[in-house]
Scaffold this active site. Structure first.
Site, mmCIF file in Angstrom:
data_model
loop_
_atom_site.group_PDB
_atom_site.id
_atom_site.type_symbol
_atom_site.label_atom_id
_atom_site.label_comp_id
_atom_site.label_asym_id
_atom_site.label_seq_id
_atom_site.Cartn_x
_atom_site.Cartn_y
_atom_site.Cartn_z
ATOM 1 N N HIS A 209 0.803 -1.223 0.000
ATOM 2 C CA HIS A 209 0.000 0.000 0.000
ATOM 3 C C HIS A 209 0.840 1.279 0.000
ATOM 4 C CE1 HIS A 209 1.092 -0.036 4.196
ATOM 5 N NE2 HIS A 209 0.593 1.188 4.323
ATOM 6 N N HIS B 101 1.640 6.953 -0.142
ATOM 7 C CA HIS B 101 0.772 6.080 0.660
ATOM 8 C C HIS B 101 -0.542 5.921 -0.100
ATOM 9 C CE1 HIS B 101 -1.636 4.575 3.973
ATOM 10 N NE2 HIS B 101 -0.498 4.351 4.629
#
Length: 163
Positions: free
Chosen positions: A68, A83
Protein backbone atom coordinates in the site's frame (compact mmCIF):
# COMPACT_ATOMS: atom_id res chain seq x y z
CA UNK A 1 35.72 20.96 -22.62
CA UNK A 2 37.51 20.74 -19.26
CA UNK A 3 34.88 23.07 -17.77
CA UNK A 4 32.27 20.34 -18.18
CA UNK A 5 34.29 17.77 -16.23
CA UNK A 6 34.17 19.81 -13.04
CA UNK A 7 30.66 21.13 -13.49
CA UNK A 8 28.21 19.93 -10.85
CA UNK A 9 25.59 17.57 -12.19
CA UNK A 10 22.26 19.39 -12.43
CA UNK A 11 19.70 17.70 -10.18
CA UNK A 12 16.03 17.96 -11.02
CA UNK A 13 14.13 19.13 -7.93
CA UNK A 14 10.73 19.03 -9.65
CA UNK A 15 8.23 16.62 -8.15
CA UNK A 16 5.69 15.57 -10.79
CA UNK A 17 2.34 14.10 -9.93
CA UNK A 18 2.53 10.32 -9.56
CA UNK A 19 -1.21 10.02 -10.24
CA UNK A 20 -3.92 11.68 -12.27
CA UNK A 21 -6.70 13.12 -10.16
CA UNK A 22 -7.86 15.92 -7.90
CA UNK A 23 -5.37 17.72 -5.68
CA UNK A 24 -6.25 17.55 -1.98
CA UNK A 25 -4.42 19.79 0.52
CA UNK A 26 -2.80 17.57 3.14
CA UNK A 27 -4.73 19.39 5.88
CA UNK A 28 -7.98 18.08 4.32
CA UNK A 29 -6.99 14.38 4.27
CA UNK A 30 -9.41 12.51 6.57
CA UNK A 31 -6.64 10.90 8.63
CA UNK A 32 -4.97 12.79 11.49
CA UNK A 33 -1.54 11.27 10.90
CA UNK A 34 -1.47 12.94 7.49
CA UNK A 35 -3.66 16.02 8.03
CA UNK A 36 -1.67 17.07 11.09
CA UNK A 37 1.58 16.40 9.20
CA UNK A 38 2.84 13.95 11.82
CA UNK A 39 4.88 12.16 9.14
CA UNK A 40 5.81 15.32 7.27
CA UNK A 41 4.60 17.92 4.79
CA UNK A 42 3.17 17.05 1.41
CA UNK A 43 0.04 16.91 -0.67
CA UNK A 44 -2.57 14.31 -1.56
CA UNK A 45 -4.26 13.15 -4.75
CA UNK A 46 -7.75 11.68 -5.12
CA UNK A 47 -6.91 9.40 -8.08
CA UNK A 48 -9.02 9.03 -11.21
CA UNK A 49 -6.69 6.42 -12.74
CA UNK A 50 -5.06 3.26 -11.39
CA UNK A 51 -1.49 3.92 -12.52
CA UNK A 52 1.07 5.26 -10.04
CA UNK A 53 4.20 6.76 -11.63
CA UNK A 54 7.51 7.76 -10.13
CA UNK A 55 7.33 11.46 -9.26
CA UNK A 56 11.13 11.81 -9.19
CA UNK A 57 14.40 10.55 -10.59
CA UNK A 58 15.77 8.37 -7.81
CA UNK A 59 15.61 5.02 -6.10
CA UNK A 60 12.91 2.81 -4.61
CA UNK A 61 13.97 2.48 -0.97
CA UNK A 62 11.16 0.28 0.33
CA UNK A 63 7.99 -1.29 -1.03
CA UNK A 64 5.87 -2.11 2.03
CA UNK A 65 5.01 -5.81 2.37
CA UNK A 66 1.34 -4.88 2.32
CA UNK A 67 1.94 -3.11 -1.06
CA UNK A 68 0.00 0.00 0.00
CA UNK A 69 3.01 2.32 0.22
CA UNK A 70 6.31 3.01 -1.50
CA UNK A 71 9.21 4.91 0.06
CA UNK A 72 11.61 6.60 -2.40
CA UNK A 73 14.79 8.68 -2.33
CA UNK A 74 15.21 11.40 -4.95
CA UNK A 75 18.60 11.98 -6.57
CA UNK A 76 18.85 15.17 -4.48
CA UNK A 77 18.49 13.11 -1.25
CA UNK A 78 14.89 13.96 -0.39
CA UNK A 79 12.89 10.98 0.87
CA UNK A 80 9.24 10.65 -0.02
CA UNK A 81 6.39 8.31 0.76
CA UNK A 82 3.52 7.52 -1.58
CA UNK A 83 0.77 6.08 0.66
CA UNK A 84 -1.82 4.62 -1.72
CA UNK A 85 -5.19 5.14 -0.07
CA UNK A 86 -6.18 5.37 3.59
CA UNK A 87 -6.50 2.35 5.89
CA UNK A 88 -5.30 0.24 2.94
CA UNK A 89 -2.70 -1.57 5.06
CA UNK A 90 -5.59 -3.82 6.19
CA UNK A 91 -6.04 -5.07 2.60
CA UNK A 92 -2.73 -6.97 2.89
CA UNK A 93 -1.83 -6.21 -0.73
CA UNK A 94 -5.25 -6.88 -2.28
CA UNK A 95 -5.94 -4.28 -4.96
CA UNK A 96 -2.28 -3.40 -5.54
CA UNK A 97 0.13 -4.57 -8.23
CA UNK A 98 3.69 -3.40 -7.54
CA UNK A 99 5.87 -2.98 -10.64
CA UNK A 100 9.21 -2.10 -8.95
CA UNK A 101 11.47 -3.59 -6.29
CA UNK A 102 13.62 -2.29 -3.45
CA UNK A 103 16.84 -0.69 -4.67
CA UNK A 104 15.57 -0.15 -8.20
CA UNK A 105 16.61 3.10 -9.91
CA UNK A 106 13.71 4.93 -11.56
CA UNK A 107 13.15 8.04 -13.64
CA UNK A 108 10.23 10.42 -13.20
CA UNK A 109 7.24 9.07 -15.13
CA UNK A 110 8.14 5.36 -14.88
CA UNK A 111 5.33 3.11 -13.58
CA UNK A 112 5.66 2.08 -9.93
CA UNK A 113 2.34 0.38 -9.24
CA UNK A 114 -1.27 -0.20 -10.24
CA UNK A 115 -3.92 0.62 -7.66
CA UNK A 116 -7.35 -0.96 -8.22
CA UNK A 117 -9.60 1.89 -7.14
CA UNK A 118 -12.77 -0.24 -7.33
CA UNK A 119 -11.37 -2.98 -5.06
CA UNK A 120 -10.15 -0.43 -2.52
CA UNK A 121 -13.57 1.27 -2.36
CA UNK A 122 -15.43 -2.09 -2.24
CA UNK A 123 -13.32 -3.08 0.77
CA UNK A 124 -14.35 0.11 2.61
CA UNK A 125 -11.11 2.05 2.24
CA UNK A 126 -10.50 5.47 0.76
CA UNK A 127 -8.39 6.06 -2.34
CA UNK A 128 -7.02 9.51 -1.42
CA UNK A 129 -3.24 9.15 -1.63
CA UNK A 130 -0.96 11.23 0.60
CA UNK A 131 2.47 12.03 -0.81
CA UNK A 132 4.79 12.98 2.04
CA UNK A 133 8.27 14.50 2.32
CA UNK A 134 9.77 12.33 5.07
CA UNK A 135 13.01 14.20 5.77
CA UNK A 136 11.59 17.69 6.13
CA UNK A 137 14.30 18.52 8.64
CA UNK A 138 16.76 18.64 5.71
CA UNK A 139 14.49 19.54 2.77
CA UNK A 140 11.59 21.87 2.12
CA UNK A 141 8.68 21.99 -0.29
CA UNK A 142 8.32 25.07 -2.48
CA UNK A 143 6.33 26.15 -5.54
CA UNK A 144 3.32 24.02 -4.52
CA UNK A 145 0.76 23.66 -7.30
CA UNK A 146 -2.44 25.67 -7.24
CA UNK A 147 -4.08 23.39 -9.81
CA UNK A 148 -7.21 21.50 -8.77
CA UNK A 149 -6.61 18.57 -11.15
CA UNK A 150 -3.28 17.06 -12.19
CA UNK A 151 -2.12 14.55 -14.78
CA UNK A 152 0.33 11.82 -13.80
CA UNK A 153 3.84 12.36 -15.13
CA UNK A 154 3.02 15.78 -16.61
CA UNK A 155 2.03 18.26 -13.93
CA UNK A 156 4.43 19.42 -11.23
CA UNK A 157 3.05 19.17 -7.67
CA UNK A 158 5.92 21.06 -6.04
CA UNK A 159 9.70 21.34 -5.82
CA UNK A 160 11.88 19.85 -3.10
CA UNK A 161 15.03 21.73 -2.16
CA UNK A 162 17.71 21.34 0.49
CA UNK A 163 17.20 23.73 3.41
Amino acid sequence: MLKNIFKKKEINNAFVSPMSGSVVPLEEVPDQVFSQKMMGDGIAIEPTDETVLSPIDGEVVDVFKTKHAINMRADNGAEILIHMGLETVQLQGEGFDILVSNGQKVKAGEPLAKMNIHTIIEKGCQTVTPIILLNGDEYKISNRTTEKHVTAGNDQLFQINKK
